[in-house]
Design an enzyme around this catalytic site. Structure first.
Site, PDB file in Angstrom:
ATOM      1  N   GLY A   1       2.637  -1.198   3.797  1.00  0.00           N
ATOM      2  CA  GLY A   1       2.637   0.354   3.647  1.00  0.00           C
ATOM      3  C   GLY A   1       4.763   0.291   3.872  1.00  0.00           C
ATOM      4  O   GLY A   1       4.956   0.309   2.996  1.00  0.00           O
ATOM      5  N   GLY A   2       4.997   1.408   4.468  1.00  0.00           N
ATOM      6  CA  GLY A   2       6.366   2.211   4.621  1.00  0.00           C
ATOM      7  C   GLY A   2       7.248   1.171   4.032  1.00  0.00           C
ATOM      8  O   GLY A   2       7.432   1.100   2.724  1.00  0.00           O
TER       9      GLY A   2
ATOM     10  N   GLU B   1      -5.326  -4.782  10.665  1.00  0.00           N
ATOM     11  CA  GLU B   1      -4.127  -3.556  10.786  1.00  0.00           C
ATOM     12  C   GLU B   1      -4.255  -3.340  12.020  1.00  0.00           C
ATOM     13  O   GLU B   1      -5.343  -2.355  12.093  1.00  0.00           O
ATOM     14  CB  GLU B   1      -4.239  -2.884   9.665  1.00  0.00           C
ATOM     15  CG  GLU B   1      -4.228  -3.553   8.219  1.00  0.00           C
ATOM     16  CD  GLU B   1      -3.590  -2.066   7.295  1.00  0.00           C
ATOM     17  OE1 GLU B   1      -2.432  -2.909   7.239  1.00  0.00           O
ATOM     18  OE2 GLU B   1      -4.122  -1.286   7.137  1.00  0.00           O
TER      19      GLU B   1
ATOM     20  N   HIS C   1      -9.611   1.065   4.949  1.00  0.00           N
ATOM     21  CA  HIS C   1      -8.231   1.844   5.911  1.00  0.00           C
ATOM     22  C   HIS C   1      -8.746   2.295   6.888  1.00  0.00           C
ATOM     23  O   HIS C   1      -9.270   3.242   6.770  1.00  0.00           O
ATOM     24  CB  HIS C   1      -6.739   1.857   4.522  1.00  0.00           C
ATOM     25  CG  HIS C   1      -5.769   2.302   5.145  1.00  0.00           C
ATOM     26  ND1 HIS C   1      -5.604   2.996   6.337  1.00  0.00           N
ATOM     27  CD2 HIS C   1      -4.538   0.892   4.759  1.00  0.00           C
ATOM     28  CE1 HIS C   1      -3.933   2.432   5.980  1.00  0.00           C
ATOM     29  NE2 HIS C   1      -4.052   1.343   5.864  1.00  0.00           N
TER      30      HIS C   1
ATOM     31  N   GLU D   1      -6.799   4.904   8.085  1.00  0.00           N
ATOM     32  CA  GLU D   1      -6.419   5.812   7.981  1.00  0.00           C
ATOM     33  C   GLU D   1      -8.028   6.230   6.538  1.00  0.00           C
ATOM     34  O   GLU D   1      -7.730   7.955   7.112  1.00  0.00           O
ATOM     35  CB  GLU D   1      -5.589   6.136   7.033  1.00  0.00           C
ATOM     36  CG  GLU D   1      -4.545   6.520   7.591  1.00  0.00           C
ATOM     37  CD  GLU D   1      -3.032   5.617   6.465  1.00  0.00           C
ATOM     38  OE1 GLU D   1      -2.617   5.624   5.628  1.00  0.00           O
ATOM     39  OE2 GLU D   1      -1.763   5.370   7.391  1.00  0.00           O
TER      40      GLU D   1
ATOM     41  N   SER E   1       3.247  -2.125  10.715  1.00  0.00           N
ATOM     42  CA  SER E   1       5.088  -2.207  10.723  1.00  0.00           C
ATOM     43  C   SER E   1       5.616  -3.433   9.973  1.00  0.00           C
ATOM     44  O   SER E   1       6.472  -4.004  10.881  1.00  0.00           O
ATOM     45  CB  SER E   1       4.996  -1.715  12.371  1.00  0.00           C
ATOM     46  OG  SER E   1       5.000   0.035  11.969  1.00  0.00           O
TER      47      SER E   1
ATOM     48  N   ASN F   1       1.226  -0.835  -0.171  1.00  0.00           N
ATOM     49  CA  ASN F   1       0.332  -0.654   0.133  1.00  0.00           C
ATOM     50  C   ASN F   1       0.534   1.508  -0.008  1.00  0.00           C
ATOM     51  O   ASN F   1       1.671   1.782   0.956  1.00  0.00           O
ATOM     52  CB  ASN F   1      -0.732   0.196   1.325  1.00  0.00           C
ATOM     53  CG  ASN F   1      -1.977   1.364   1.940  1.00  0.00           C
ATOM     54  OD1 ASN F   1      -1.622   2.168   0.239  1.00  0.00           O
ATOM     55  ND2 ASN F   1      -2.302   1.350   2.517  1.00  0.00           N
ATOM     56  N   TRP F   2       0.937   1.759  -0.992  1.00  0.00           N
ATOM     57  CA  TRP F   2       2.151   3.364  -1.151  1.00  0.00           C
ATOM     58  C   TRP F   2       1.499   3.956  -0.934  1.00  0.00           C
ATOM     59  O   TRP F   2       2.139   5.172  -0.102  1.00  0.00           O
ATOM     60  CB  TRP F   2       1.926   3.144  -2.677  1.00  0.00           C
ATOM     61  CG  TRP F   2       2.835   1.997  -3.347  1.00  0.00           C
ATOM     62  CD1 TRP F   2       3.032   0.883  -2.683  1.00  0.00           C
ATOM     63  CD2 TRP F   2       3.642   3.009  -4.978  1.00  0.00           C
ATOM     64  NE1 TRP F   2       3.655   0.204  -4.286  1.00  0.00           N
ATOM     65  CE2 TRP F   2       4.140   1.108  -5.514  1.00  0.00           C
ATOM     66  CE3 TRP F   2       3.141   3.532  -5.820  1.00  0.00           C
ATOM     67  CZ2 TRP F   2       4.534   1.013  -6.582  1.00  0.00           C
ATOM     68  CZ3 TRP F   2       3.563   2.896  -7.131  1.00  0.00           C
ATOM     69  CH2 TRP F   2       4.612   1.298  -7.212  1.00  0.00           C
ATOM     70  N   LYS F   3       0.160   4.434  -0.134  1.00  0.00           N
ATOM     71  CA  LYS F   3      -0.679   5.079   0.399  1.00  0.00           C
ATOM     72  C   LYS F   3      -0.150   7.069  -0.492  1.00  0.00           C
ATOM     73  O   LYS F   3      -0.063   6.717  -1.414  1.00  0.00           O
ATOM     74  CB  LYS F   3       0.196   5.614   1.352  1.00  0.00           C
ATOM     75  CG  LYS F   3      -0.026   4.359   2.724  1.00  0.00           C
ATOM     76  CD  LYS F   3      -0.012   4.742   3.735  1.00  0.00           C
ATOM     77  CE  LYS F   3      -0.311   3.800   4.895  1.00  0.00           C
ATOM     78  NZ  LYS F   3      -0.251   3.729   6.510  1.00  0.00           N
TER      79      LYS F   3
ATOM     80  N   GLY G   1       2.522   2.721  10.608  1.00  0.00           N
ATOM     81  CA  GLY G   1       3.383   3.514  10.031  1.00  0.00           C
ATOM     82  C   GLY G   1       4.042   3.902  12.056  1.00  0.00           C
ATOM     83  O   GLY G   1       4.530   4.577  11.933  1.00  0.00           O
TER      84      GLY G   1
HETATM   85  P1  PGA Z   1       2.663   0.543   8.037  1.00  0.00           P
HETATM   86  O1  PGA Z   1       1.075   0.498   7.263  1.00  0.00           O
HETATM   87  O2  PGA Z   1       3.254  -0.895   7.124  1.00  0.00           O
HETATM   88  O3  PGA Z   1       3.220   1.593   7.374  1.00  0.00           O
HETATM   89  O4  PGA Z   1       2.333   0.393   9.219  1.00  0.00           O
HETATM   90  C1  PGA Z   1       0.742  -0.543   7.015  1.00  0.00           C
HETATM   91  C2  PGA Z   1      -1.045  -0.184   6.401  1.00  0.00           C
HETATM   92  O5  PGA Z   1      -1.241   1.060   6.472  1.00  0.00           O
HETATM   93  O6  PGA Z   1      -0.843  -0.767   5.756  1.00  0.00           O
END
Ligand code: PGA
Length: 249
Positions: free
Chosen positions: A233-234, A167, A95, A97, A212, A9-11, A173
């Protein structure tokens, strides 16, 4: 046997040149014969670019969000059929967010899930509790409620055609990963909850862990019996890290 899925997930990250480097490095670095399914979810504007780079690669791509409407006067929105027009297989729905920053509640998430699936996309439905909720022992109640909203709208069999991503919000994050045991406990809860309604769906549905995930914790997490891969994500923005997570399955 459920096939492990690792989805990036590149956001809201990337640029044409960065994406090209990242995607080419993933494509060329993915070990031949790897049994893990790999997908990336770029910002919508870059989906055509990613499609062009990944066509015929065996790597899938998807959206990070979609509109609950099919078409019309919804400025700024992207529909399920638009994602399909660019051959997306997946779309992330609900998600944390989207839930926390854009006010998406369980009912809206359920609506988006139904719309995505009806159009032919595979929703990756995100669920997860806040730190306060975990600390006050409400984790299962929160996840149960998030799932029930979708089950009510879509029916249990539909869950079997989707992907769930657990999640924990406190792990996204933050560098704080749930321990493999903590994650497994919730994954098992989700599977048992589904099994109570339909054993075949529970057995079939892939439940990813997200929050994470890094090269040094992915293998331990993916080794748990009810963890079928990760939503990353990251670490999905760095080819070496992402590849090492893809190879941890
Ligand atoms: P993260 O994000 O790996 O940066 O914690 C995961 C996500 O939000 O899908």
């Amino acid at each position: 046997m459920r096939q492990t899925l690792v989805a990036g997930n590149w956001k809201m990250n990337g640029s044409r040149s960065k994406n090209q480097q990242l995607v080419n490095a993933i494509k060329s670095g993915l070990r031949e014969g790897t049994t893990t399914e790999v997908a990336v979810c770029p910002p919508a504007i870059y989906i055509p670019q990613v499609m062009a780079l990944l066509q015929d690669s065996g790597i899938h791509w998807g959206g990070q969000n979609l509109s609950q409407y099919t078409e019309g006067a919804y400025t700024g929105e992207i529909s399920a059929s638009m994602l399909l027009d660019y051959a997306c297989r997946y779309v992330i729905v609900g998600h944390s967010e989207r839930r926390s920053l854009y006010g998406e509640d369980d009912a809206l998430v359920a609506e988006k899930f139904v719309v995505a699936q009806r159009a032919g996309l595979v929703p990756i439905l995100c669920v997860g509790e806040l730190l306060e909720e975990r600390e006050s022992g409400e984790t299962e109640a929160v996840i149960g409620k998030q799932l029930d909203a979708v089950i009510e709208a879509a029916g249990v069999p539909a869950i079997g055609e989707a992907v769930i991503a657990y999640e924990p919000v406190w792990a996204i994050g933050t560098g704080k990963t749930a321990s493999p045991e903590q994650a497994q406990e919730v994954h098992a809860y989700i599977r048992e909850k589904l099994a109570a309604q339909d054993a075949a769906v529970a057995e079939k549905v892939r439940i990813l862990y997200g929050g994470s995930v890094k090269p040094d914790n992915a293998a331990e997490l993916f080794a748990m019996p009810d963890i079928d891969g990760g939503l990353i994500g990251g670490a999905s923005l760095d080819a070496e890290s992402f590849l090492s997570i893809c190879h941890a399955g």
